[in-house]
Design a protein around this motif. Structure first.
Motif, PDB file in Angstrom:
ATOM      1  N   PRO A 178      46.890  71.152  84.380  1.00 32.22           N
ATOM      2  CA  PRO A 178      45.982  71.193  83.227  1.00 32.22           C
ATOM      3  C   PRO A 178      46.479  72.201  82.190  1.00 32.22           C
ATOM      4  CG  PRO A 178      44.795  71.610  85.287  1.00 32.22           C
ATOM      5  CD  PRO A 178      46.260  71.584  85.610  1.00 32.22           C
TER       6      PRO A 178
ATOM      7  N   LEU B   9      34.490  74.034  77.719  1.00 36.71           N
ATOM      8  CA  LEU B   9      35.776  73.370  77.944  1.00 36.71           C
ATOM      9  C   LEU B   9      36.010  73.081  79.426  1.00 36.71           C
ATOM     10  CD1 LEU B   9      38.291  72.111  76.789  1.00 36.71           C
ATOM     11  CD2 LEU B   9      39.373  74.373  76.841  1.00 36.71           C
ATOM     12  N   ASN B  10      35.601  73.966  80.297  1.00 35.45           N
ATOM     13  CA  ASN B  10      35.797  73.687  81.722  1.00 35.45           C
ATOM     14  C   ASN B  10      35.013  72.459  82.164  1.00 35.45           C
ATOM     15  OD1 ASN B  10      37.757  75.499  82.629  1.00 35.45           O
ATOM     16  ND2 ASN B  10      36.265  77.149  82.790  1.00 35.45           N
TER      17      ASN B  10
ATOM     18  N   GLU C 282      33.689  69.916  79.929  1.00 38.39           N
ATOM     19  CA  GLU C 282      34.054  68.747  79.127  1.00 38.39           C
ATOM     20  C   GLU C 282      35.522  68.352  79.306  1.00 38.39           C
ATOM     21  OE1 GLU C 282      31.662  67.069  77.505  1.00 38.39           O
ATOM     22  OE2 GLU C 282      30.237  68.587  78.163  1.00 38.39           O
ATOM     23  N   GLY C 283      36.363  69.301  79.647  1.00 37.48           N
ATOM     24  CA  GLY C 283      37.796  69.038  79.809  1.00 37.48           C
ATOM     25  C   GLY C 283      38.145  68.270  81.064  1.00 37.48           C
ATOM     26  N   GLU C 284      37.200  68.115  81.968  1.00 40.08           N
ATOM     27  CA  GLU C 284      37.334  67.272  83.160  1.00 40.08           C
ATOM     28  C   GLU C 284      38.691  67.369  83.845  1.00 40.08           C
ATOM     29  OE1 GLU C 284      36.127  63.253  82.321  1.00 40.08           O
ATOM     30  OE2 GLU C 284      34.462  63.941  81.097  1.00 40.08           O
TER      31      GLU C 284
ATOM     32  N   ARG D 124      41.535  68.232  82.696  1.00 39.08           N
ATOM     33  CA  ARG D 124      42.686  68.226  81.778  1.00 39.08           C
ATOM     34  C   ARG D 124      42.954  69.611  81.223  1.00 39.08           C
ATOM     35  NH1 ARG D 124      40.880  64.792  77.272  1.00 39.08           N
ATOM     36  NH2 ARG D 124      42.692  65.678  76.274  1.00 39.08           N
ATOM     37  N   PHE D 125      41.906  70.445  81.202  1.00 38.00           N
ATOM     38  CA  PHE D 125      41.987  71.795  80.673  1.00 38.00           C
ATOM     39  C   PHE D 125      41.376  72.763  81.680  1.00 38.00           C
ATOM     40  CE2 PHE D 125      42.150  69.126  76.987  1.00 38.00           C
ATOM     41  CZ  PHE D 125      42.992  69.789  76.110  1.00 38.00           C
TER      42      PHE D 125
ATOM     43  N   ILE E 156      35.435  71.928  70.391  1.00 38.74           N
ATOM     44  CA  ILE E 156      36.044  71.551  71.672  1.00 38.74           C
ATOM     45  C   ILE E 156      36.127  70.035  71.791  1.00 38.74           C
ATOM     46  CG2 ILE E 156      35.656  71.590  74.171  1.00 38.74           C
ATOM     47  CD1 ILE E 156      34.746  74.590  73.699  1.00 38.74           C
ATOM     48  N   ASP E 157      35.122  69.320  71.318  1.00 37.79           N
ATOM     49  CA  ASP E 157      35.191  67.855  71.315  1.00 37.79           C
ATOM     50  C   ASP E 157      36.378  67.365  70.486  1.00 37.79           C
ATOM     51  OD1 ASP E 157      32.968  67.640  72.959  1.00 37.79           O
ATOM     52  OD2 ASP E 157      31.583  67.151  71.327  1.00 37.79           O
TER      53      ASP E 157
ATOM     54  N   LEU F 186      39.519  67.926  72.478  1.00 38.95           N
ATOM     55  CA  LEU F 186      39.645  66.938  73.547  1.00 38.95           C
ATOM     56  C   LEU F 186      40.073  65.565  73.030  1.00 38.95           C
ATOM     57  CD1 LEU F 186      36.522  67.935  75.654  1.00 38.95           C
ATOM     58  CD2 LEU F 186      38.927  68.364  76.210  1.00 38.95           C
TER      59      LEU F 186
END
Length: 169
Positions: A4, A25-26, A28-30, A32-33, A135-136, A139
Motif C-alpha cells: 500500500p 484514509l485508513n 476509505e483507502g481499503e 490501497r493506502f 481524500i476522496d 482515492l
C-alpha cells in the motif's frame, strides 16, 4: 507497487486535523493506502472532540496518539510515498529530511480545536468534511498511470480546489 501507499498527514499539534485524516484514509483507502499522522510540536493527546466525531461516524478510535514527526524520519520508519500538511503552520516549518523523497502537498484546513464552546462540534464536522473531500479526490486519482510530476501537480491542485470550493461556500 506491491505494498500500500504510505501517507503521512502532518500538523503542528497532531491532535485533530491530522488524526481525522489518518482515520479517513485508513478506512476509505481499503488497503490501497496506509495512513499515519504526526506533528512538529505534538500536544501529547488527541483532542476529545476528534475522537468523539470519529466514534459517532463509526470509525475505530483505538490506537490514536499525538506523536512527533521525528518518528517518521527515523531509519526504521515506514517508507513514505506521500506527505500532506493539513495546517498552515506545519506547511511553513522546516521539516525533517524524509527518506525516499515522498511527494508532498499542502491541504490546509482551519483548526477546529481553535473553536471553543457551542461551535466546536460544527468546526470539527466541517474539518472532517473538507478532509474527506480531499481524500476522496486522492482515492480517485489513477496513480499507477501517472508520472511523479503529474501526481505531485494533481495532489497540490486537490488542496487548492478544495480551498476554492470552501470560499464559494
Amino acid at each position: 507497487m506491491t505494498r500500500p501507499f504510505n501517507v503521512l498527514f502532518l500538523c503542528t499539534g497532531n491532535s485533530a486535523r491530522s488524526i481525522l485524516s489518518e482515520a479517513i484514509l485508513n478506512r476509505e483507502g481499503e488497503g490501497r493506502f496506509r495512513a499515519f499522522s504526526a506533528g512538529s510540536f505534538p500536544k501529547g493527546e488527541v483532542h476529545p472532540a476528534a475522537l468523539a466525531l470519529l466514534g459517532e461516524l463509526g470509525y475505530s478510535t483505538e490506537g490514536y496518539r499525538s506523536k512527533s514527526w521525528d518518528e517518521f524520519a527515523a531509519p526504521d520508519a515506514p517508507p513514505l510515498d506521500f506527505i500532506f500538511t493539513v495546517c498552515d503552520n506545519a506547511a511553513g516549518e522546516t521539516c525533517p529530511i524524509w527518506p525516499g523523497k515522498p511527494v508532498t502537498a499542502h491541504w490546509g484546513i482551519e483548526d477546529p480545536a481553535a473553536v471553543e464552546g457551542d461551535g466546536q462540534r460544527e468546526a470539527f464536522w466541517q474539518a472532517y468534511l473538507a478532509l474527506k473531500r480531499r481524500i476522496d479526490l486522492l482515492l480517485a486519482l489513477p496513480l499507477a498511470s501517472l508520472d511523479e510530476l503529474s501526481v505531485a501537480e494533481r495532489l497540490r491542485a486537490i488542496g487548492k480546489t478544495a480551498d476554492e470550493e470552501a470560499a464559494l461556500g
